[in-house]
Design an enzyme around this catalytic site. Sequence first.
Site, PDB file in Angstrom:
ATOM      1  N   SER A  67       0.569  -1.332  -0.249  1.00 36.42           N
ATOM      2  CA  SER A  67       0.179   0.082   0.369  1.00 36.42           C
ATOM      3  C   SER A  67       0.678   0.795   0.242  1.00 36.42           C
ATOM      4  CB  SER A  67      -0.665   0.195   1.127  1.00 36.42           C
ATOM      5  OG  SER A  67      -1.482  -0.666   1.452  1.00 36.42           O
TER       6      SER A  67
HETATM    7  N1  SAH Z   1      -0.241  -5.150   4.159  1.00 35.03           N
HETATM    8  C1  SAH Z   1       1.087  -5.979   2.576  1.00 35.03           C
HETATM    9  C2  SAH Z   1      -0.132  -5.196   1.100  1.00 35.03           C
HETATM   10  C3  SAH Z   1      -1.159  -6.114   1.292  1.00 35.03           C
HETATM   11  S1  SAH Z   1      -0.964  -6.616  -0.494  1.00 35.03           S
HETATM   12  C4  SAH Z   1       1.494  -4.798   2.811  1.00 35.03           C
HETATM   13  O1  SAH Z   1       2.127  -4.472   3.680  1.00 35.03           O
HETATM   14  O2  SAH Z   1       2.964  -5.278   1.542  1.00 35.03           O
HETATM   15  C5  SAH Z   1      -2.898  -7.776  -0.116  1.00 35.03           C
HETATM   16  C6  SAH Z   1      -2.290  -9.442   0.326  1.00 35.03           C
HETATM   17  O3  SAH Z   1      -3.512  -9.728   0.686  1.00 35.03           O
HETATM   18  C7  SAH Z   1      -1.769  -9.714  -0.206  1.00 35.03           C
HETATM   19  O4  SAH Z   1      -0.751 -10.008  -0.810  1.00 35.03           O
HETATM   20  C8  SAH Z   1      -3.098 -10.834  -1.084  1.00 35.03           C
HETATM   21  O5  SAH Z   1      -2.137 -12.040  -1.823  1.00 35.03           O
HETATM   22  C9  SAH Z   1      -3.629 -11.192   0.002  1.00 35.03           C
HETATM   23  N2  SAH Z   1      -4.449 -12.163   0.051  1.00 35.03           N
HETATM   24  C10 SAH Z   1      -5.847 -11.918  -0.850  1.00 35.03           C
HETATM   25  N3  SAH Z   1      -6.604 -12.809  -0.759  1.00 35.03           N
HETATM   26  C11 SAH Z   1      -6.370 -13.432   0.559  1.00 35.03           C
HETATM   27  C12 SAH Z   1      -7.101 -14.302   1.971  1.00 35.03           C
HETATM   28  N4  SAH Z   1      -7.812 -14.488   1.445  1.00 35.03           N
HETATM   29  N5  SAH Z   1      -6.154 -14.514   3.046  1.00 35.03           N
HETATM   30  C13 SAH Z   1      -4.863 -14.414   2.288  1.00 35.03           C
HETATM   31  N6  SAH Z   1      -4.382 -13.015   2.543  1.00 35.03           N
HETATM   32  C14 SAH Z   1      -4.557 -13.150   1.951  1.00 35.03           C
END
Ligand code: SAH
Length: 216
Positions: A67
């Site tokens: 983000s």
């Molecule tokens: N917080 C992260 C950015 C997150 S992007 C950072 O600081 O870099 C969102 C993430 O959620 C992605 O890596 C994606 O693979 C994950 N995601 C999507 N669906 C999910 C689920 N059901 N359970 C866990 N993670 C999930």
Amino acid sequence: MKALDDSSYDAARESMVREQIAARGVRDPRVIEAMRQVPRHLFVPAADRDRAYADSPVPIGEGQTISQPYIVALMTELVRPKSGDRALEVGTGSGYQAAVLSRLVAHVYTIELEETLGRRATTVLREQKYDNVTVRIGDGYAGWPEHAPFDIIMVTAAPEQVPQPLIDQLKPGGRLVVPVGPRFTVQTLQLIEKDASGTVRTRNVSPVMFVPLRRP
Ligand code: SAH
């Protein structure tokens, strides 16, 4: 591309905090200090390192993004982290948000669906000695019942509705921040608080755009 040296990254991070975070109204001094400390460039892929402190999300592979710095700071401030808190993050991604939060609470449990990302985040967090972060590969819709209840839950991908297990795993007095809404368009960042009697209140904070929370 020529890599910047460490002092350039430090200067870029200082500007990021001043121009993108403090200037836009994030006030909590502990949150500002954490944003100042955590080396965001080490959490983005090497090829994109020079954009790590830009005012935007950065791709981290597998179609996912880390983000925008302001959104990380805003979400971290909204959950009002305290040093004894136990926190859950859903969507580890690069591990950056978990690292920031880990400076402010006792322990961060974080869940990532994509194995490649979860493994990479585990390595970076270990190398950087973020020892109070535990990463698990799995589906965050179910939360992490073995470590519940949590003072803080942060969801960094957007579900269409707030998963009930996450509300159930929030302590009385707990804070949950989550972008809620349809896929690949504008969602609403919500702050959900459970009071001492267990009553849940939701406040809409701002429009945001996150990648979707996916079903495995
Ligand atoms: N917080 C992260 C950015 C997150 S992007 C950072 O600081 O870099 C969102 C993430 O959620 C992605 O890596 C994606 O693979 C994950 N995601 C999507 N669906 C999910 C689920 N059901 N359970 C866990 N993670 C999930």
